[in-house]
Design a protein around this motif. Structure first.
Motif, PDB file in Angstrom:
ATOM      1  N   VAL A   1       9.891   0.934  -6.131  1.00  0.00           N
ATOM      2  CA  VAL A   1      10.194  -0.099  -5.138  1.00  0.00           C
ATOM      3  C   VAL A   1      10.389   0.582  -3.796  1.00  0.00           C
ATOM      4  O   VAL A   1      11.193   1.510  -3.666  1.00  0.00           O
ATOM      5  N   TYR A   2       9.626   0.101  -2.787  1.00  0.00           N
ATOM      6  CA  TYR A   2       9.710   0.648  -1.441  1.00  0.00           C
ATOM      7  C   TYR A   2       9.882  -0.512  -0.455  1.00  0.00           C
ATOM      8  O   TYR A   2       9.028  -1.402  -0.377  1.00  0.00           O
ATOM      9  N   LYS A   3      11.021  -0.522   0.234  1.00  0.00           N
ATOM     10  CA  LYS A   3      11.325  -1.586   1.209  1.00  0.00           C
ATOM     11  C   LYS A   3      11.118  -2.976   0.614  1.00  0.00           C
ATOM     12  O   LYS A   3      10.590  -3.887   1.261  1.00  0.00           O
TER      13      LYS A   3
ATOM     14  N   SER B   1      -3.350   1.657  -4.879  1.00  0.00           N
ATOM     15  CA  SER B   1      -2.696   2.768  -5.595  1.00  0.00           C
ATOM     16  C   SER B   1      -3.565   4.019  -5.600  1.00  0.00           C
ATOM     17  O   SER B   1      -3.902   4.573  -6.648  1.00  0.00           O
ATOM     18  N   LEU B   2      -3.934   4.446  -4.411  1.00  0.00           N
ATOM     19  CA  LEU B   2      -4.648   5.700  -4.223  1.00  0.00           C
ATOM     20  C   LEU B   2      -3.811   6.600  -3.319  1.00  0.00           C
ATOM     21  O   LEU B   2      -3.218   6.135  -2.343  1.00  0.00           O
TER      22      LEU B   2
ATOM     23  N   ASN C   1       2.552   1.753  -3.392  1.00  0.00           N
ATOM     24  CA  ASN C   1       1.583   2.243  -4.363  1.00  0.00           C
ATOM     25  C   ASN C   1       1.123   3.664  -4.060  1.00  0.00           C
ATOM     26  O   ASN C   1       0.773   4.411  -4.977  1.00  0.00           O
ATOM     27  N   ARG C   2       1.137   4.044  -2.788  1.00  0.00           N
ATOM     28  CA  ARG C   2       0.785   5.419  -2.435  1.00  0.00           C
ATOM     29  C   ARG C   2       1.796   6.393  -3.038  1.00  0.00           C
ATOM     30  O   ARG C   2       1.422   7.455  -3.550  1.00  0.00           O
ATOM     31  N   PHE C   3       3.064   6.029  -2.981  1.00  0.00           N
ATOM     32  CA  PHE C   3       4.083   6.883  -3.592  1.00  0.00           C
ATOM     33  C   PHE C   3       3.853   7.005  -5.104  1.00  0.00           C
ATOM     34  O   PHE C   3       3.969   8.098  -5.675  1.00  0.00           O
ATOM     35  N   VAL C   4       3.525   5.882  -5.744  1.00  0.00           N
ATOM     36  CA  VAL C   4       3.240   5.927  -7.180  1.00  0.00           C
ATOM     37  C   VAL C   4       2.082   6.878  -7.454  1.00  0.00           C
ATOM     38  O   VAL C   4       2.131   7.717  -8.366  1.00  0.00           O
ATOM     39  N   SER C   5       1.032   6.766  -6.657  1.00  0.00           N
ATOM     40  CA  SER C   5      -0.147   7.599  -6.868  1.00  0.00           C
ATOM     41  C   SER C   5       0.166   9.082  -6.670  1.00  0.00           C
ATOM     42  O   SER C   5      -0.299   9.938  -7.434  1.00  0.00           O
ATOM     43  N   LEU C   6       0.959   9.394  -5.660  1.00  0.00           N
ATOM     44  CA  LEU C   6       1.342  10.784  -5.431  1.00  0.00           C
ATOM     45  C   LEU C   6       2.124  11.348  -6.614  1.00  0.00           C
ATOM     46  O   LEU C   6       1.924  12.490  -7.030  1.00  0.00           O
ATOM     47  N   ILE C   7       3.019  10.526  -7.170  1.00  0.00           N
ATOM     48  CA  ILE C   7       3.801  10.975  -8.317  1.00  0.00           C
ATOM     49  C   ILE C   7       2.896  11.149  -9.535  1.00  0.00           C
ATOM     50  O   ILE C   7       3.014  12.133 -10.280  1.00  0.00           O
ATOM     51  N   LEU C   8       1.952  10.231  -9.737  1.00  0.00           N
ATOM     52  CA  LEU C   8       1.019  10.377 -10.856  1.00  0.00           C
ATOM     53  C   LEU C   8       0.131  11.614 -10.685  1.00  0.00           C
ATOM     54  O   LEU C   8      -0.197  12.286 -11.666  1.00  0.00           O
ATOM     55  N   ASP C   9      -0.257  11.911  -9.449  1.00  0.00           N
ATOM     56  CA  ASP C   9      -1.003  13.150  -9.197  1.00  0.00           C
ATOM     57  C   ASP C   9      -0.206  14.353  -9.685  1.00  0.00           C
ATOM     58  O   ASP C   9      -0.731  15.241 -10.383  1.00  0.00           O
ATOM     59  N   MET C  10       1.070  14.382  -9.309  1.00  0.00           N
ATOM     60  CA  MET C  10       1.942  15.497  -9.675  1.00  0.00           C
ATOM     61  C   MET C  10       2.123  15.581 -11.184  1.00  0.00           C
ATOM     62  O   MET C  10       2.055  16.662 -11.779  1.00  0.00           O
ATOM     63  N   LEU C  11       2.331  14.441 -11.809  1.00  0.00           N
ATOM     64  CA  LEU C  11       2.527  14.428 -13.261  1.00  0.00           C
ATOM     65  C   LEU C  11       1.261  14.881 -13.987  1.00  0.00           C
ATOM     66  O   LEU C  11       1.333  15.616 -14.979  1.00  0.00           O
ATOM     67  N   GLY C  12       0.106  14.446 -13.483  1.00  0.00           N
ATOM     68  CA  GLY C  12      -1.150  14.865 -14.098  1.00  0.00           C
ATOM     69  C   GLY C  12      -1.333  16.362 -14.053  1.00  0.00           C
ATOM     70  O   GLY C  12      -1.841  16.970 -15.016  1.00  0.00           O
ATOM     71  N   GLU C  13      -0.911  16.989 -12.954  1.00  0.00           N
ATOM     72  CA  GLU C  13      -1.003  18.447 -12.850  1.00  0.00           C
ATOM     73  C   GLU C  13      -0.027  19.142 -13.795  1.00  0.00           C
ATOM     74  O   GLU C  13      -0.225  20.308 -14.163  1.00  0.00           O
ATOM     75  N   SER C  14       1.024  18.422 -14.190  1.00  0.00           N
ATOM     76  CA  SER C  14       2.051  19.012 -15.064  1.00  0.00           C
ATOM     77  C   SER C  14       1.762  18.811 -16.542  1.00  0.00           C
ATOM     78  O   SER C  14       2.392  19.465 -17.393  1.00  0.00           O
TER      79      SER C  14
ATOM     80  N   ARG D   1       0.835  -1.201   0.000  1.00  0.00           N
ATOM     81  CA  ARG D   1       0.000   0.000   0.000  1.00  0.00           C
ATOM     82  C   ARG D   1       0.873   1.256   0.000  1.00  0.00           C
ATOM     83  O   ARG D   1       0.597   2.224  -0.715  1.00  0.00           O
ATOM     84  N   GLU D   2       1.937   1.242   0.792  1.00  0.00           N
ATOM     85  CA  GLU D   2       2.804   2.407   0.868  1.00  0.00           C
ATOM     86  C   GLU D   2       3.553   2.616  -0.453  1.00  0.00           C
ATOM     87  O   GLU D   2       3.672   3.743  -0.949  1.00  0.00           O
TER      88      GLU D   2
END
Length: 255
Positions: free
Chosen positions: A104-106, A253-254, A22-35, A19-20
């Motif tokens: 990849v996280y941990k 991935s939310l 995928n959370r990072f992936v989602s945060l990055i996709l949020d940022m990319l979508g805004e860009s 979950r963690e």
């Protein structure tokens, strides 16, 4: 971590780490979508994603995977998946861009994809994006213990095709965990003559419909990675990593 027919079943701790990731992936996709906007290059998005991975302290999952040379898959318009970021590929109003991202996280992998509109797009193109995302969500609804895996596939295929779109056969979803691609494969169509597997609590899978305006037939470009529609008509791609629990599917991935 237990195994069932070669499929890794994750415990609560492992699902928490997934979950963690995928959370990072989602945060990055949020940022990319805004860009995403007219005038930006797909390499600009690659640079933003690479910097975000550094800031979050995570490792890009795609770069170097089987030789893939980038952090992101940036697939524009008729490109289905595995598109290379490029300084020369400048987004323009009316384009659509599918961005696939993994980290990849941990020791655990997060993986998700979204298709973004660049500026204003025709209503017909918006329908493609909407139906692709709806197909994903209908597939996720079927990811419950006791269901056959192909109930996911059927839900995706029926919704996409009933709206007049094609469903790519060449690329499918997959199990995910410590490895990017684990068993089982998760097709977005029902394969003929195959029994499928019974879904179990603890499975974690990535469901990723790739839906086309025209034919589902695929061609691979000369870079040996970029997949395009053979008829060069538009394609959209959405993906979520989910955990199958006794209470039903949980989207990891939310953000």
């Amino acid at each position: 971590m237990k195994k069932f027919r070669g499929i890794y079943l994750k415990n609560d701790k492992e699902i928490g780490l997934l979950r963690e990731a995928n959370r990072f992936v989602s945060l990055i996709l949020d940022m990319l979508g805004e860009s995403v906007k007219s005038g930006i290059s797909t390499m600009d998005l690659e640079d933003l994603a690479a910097k975000a991975c550094e800031d979050f302290g995570v490792e890009p999952a795609f770069k170097g995977y089987h030789g893939f040379p980038f952090v992101l898959c940036c697939s524009v318009n008729e490109e289905i998946v595995h598109g290379f970021p490029s300084k020369e590929r400048i987004l323009k109003d009316g384009d659509i861009i599918s961005i696939d991202m993994g980290v990849v996280y941990k020791g655990f992998v997060g993986d998700s994809a979204r298709t973004f509109a660049v500026g204003s797009i025709p209503e017909s193109t918006q329908k493609l994006l909407d139906v692709t995302y709806e197909s994903l969500m209908k597939g996720i609804e079927q990811a419950r213990p006791g269901n056959n895996l192909y109930e996911i596939s059927r839900a995706v295929q029926v919704h996409a095709e009933s709206n007049g779109f094609g469903v790519v056969r060449r690329f499918v979803g997959h199990g995910i965990g410590r490895n990017m691609h684990e068993k089982p494969e998760v097709p977005n169509f029902v394969p003929a003559g195959l029994p499928g597997v019974t879904l179990k609590t603890g499975m974690v899978i990535a469901i990723e419909p790739m839906v086309t305006v025209g034919s589902y037939e695929v061609e691979i470009l000369s870079d040996n990675w970029t997949a395009v529609t053979k008829d060069r008509k538009l394609s959209a791609h959405f993906e979520h990593s989910i955990a199958i629990t006794s209470d039903g599917p949980i989207i990891l991935s939310l953000s």
